[in-house]
Design a protein around this motif. Structure first.
Motif, PDB file in Angstrom:
ATOM      1  N   ILE A 167      -4.945   0.411  -1.397  1.00 49.33           N
ATOM      2  CA  ILE A 167      -5.092  -0.801  -2.196  1.00 49.33           C
ATOM      3  C   ILE A 167      -3.721  -1.315  -2.615  1.00 49.33           C
ATOM      4  N   ARG A 172      -6.560  -4.858   0.591  1.00 52.17           N
ATOM      5  CA  ARG A 172      -6.804  -3.432   0.821  1.00 52.17           C
ATOM      6  C   ARG A 172      -7.025  -3.176   2.312  1.00 52.17           C
ATOM      7  N   THR A 174      -8.787  -0.215   4.926  1.00 53.98           N
ATOM      8  CA  THR A 174      -9.689   0.931   4.992  1.00 53.98           C
ATOM      9  C   THR A 174      -9.621   1.574   6.378  1.00 53.98           C
TER      10      THR A 174
END
Length: 273
Positions: A167, A172, A174
């Motif tokens: 983040i 962000r 992933t």
């Protein structure tokens, strides 16, 4: 101490040496590094969340298996923790944690740690915060560069989602499951206002196809094991080029993560080997 000895010996003799952290060589992880560290797509990093838990009961006989044998290097901190730790240090490059807090459980019968969670604090790389006036065209924030925290989980009692979420101030990233050998990741950029997303981009990288020999042998035991080819190819390139360590996972970083593992084991009360 073992890491320091081996690294010193390799440097003394000008030999190639690397820790076998195969995760770092997956194309998905290489892309994550470029997006976050090089291109700064999600701004300055604030937090990293990473987990790796598997249920050892699926394949390991308790207490006979080596994973429960303290003298053979069993225990979750040796077998599993290095993965989320390496996920954290990847996105706080070149930094040494200023604080590590750990909790977990130790098996009283065997002496190995079964699971744990930790919070790691990384110090700022500069004491100069962004300007809070009209000269700042980027972000209105008091965050110091480089400062951040990582929340990490590891263990061998249960199956976790096994993802890494990075983040930053602008979005962000992933790395999707299985996070220690991933083929997919997504990048979400922050929109205007709280909770708004401007865009999300998905990335996918196919594994090398299985050879006829691998298929005839019954395939792999662990997920995405074909990805070991990435690590092997990188090591071969480094040796051919006369390098003594790979840029994807340097020996300095090995020392940092080794020190973190020692700190975790000490705080949990795991006896030394």
């Amino acid at each position: 101490e073992d890491s320091k000895y081996l690294i010193g010996l390799a440097k003394e003799r000008n030999l190639f040496l690397m820790e076998g952290m195969w995760t770092r060589f997956f194309p998905a992880v290489e892309q994550a590094r470029r997006l976050v560290n090089d291109e700064k797509k999600i701004g300055d990093i604030c937090q990293v969340f990473s987990d790796f838990n598997f249920n050892a009961a699926d394949s390991e006989d308790y207490p006979k298996s080596f994973v429960y044998n303290h003298n053979l290097g069993g225990g979750a901190s040796f077998l599993v923790a290095p993965y989320p730790l390496a996920a954290a240090t990847l996105f706080f490059p070149g930094q040494t944690p200023e604080s590590i807090k750990s909790v977990g459980q130790i098996d009283q019968a065997t002496g190995v740690d079964l699971q744990g969670a930790m919070v790691v604090s990384f110090p700022p790389t500069s004491d100069v915060a962004p300007a809070l006036d009209d000269s700042n065209t980027e972000e209105n924030t008091p965050k110091l560069p480089g400062a951040g925290v990582a929340t990490l989980s590891y263990g061998m009692l249960c199956e976790s989602a096994e993802e890494t979420v990075v983040i930053g101030t602008k979005g962000r990233l992933t790395i999707r499951s299985p996070g220690h050998c991933p083929t997919n990741l997504s990048l979400t950029l922050k929109g205007e206002g709280r909770g708004a997303a401007a865009s999300t981009v998905e990335y996918e990288y196919q594994l090398p196809p299985d050879t006829e020999e691998i298929i005839a042998a019954g395939g792999y035991f662990y997920p995405n094991s074909a990805g070991f080819a990435y690590e092997a190819a990188a090591a071969a390139r480094c040796i051919a080029a006369g390098k003594t360590e790979p840029p994807q996972y340097t020996l300095a970083e090995t020392l940092v993560t080794s020190t973190m593992v020692d700190a975790i084991r000490s705080e949990l009360g795991v006896k030394s080997l």
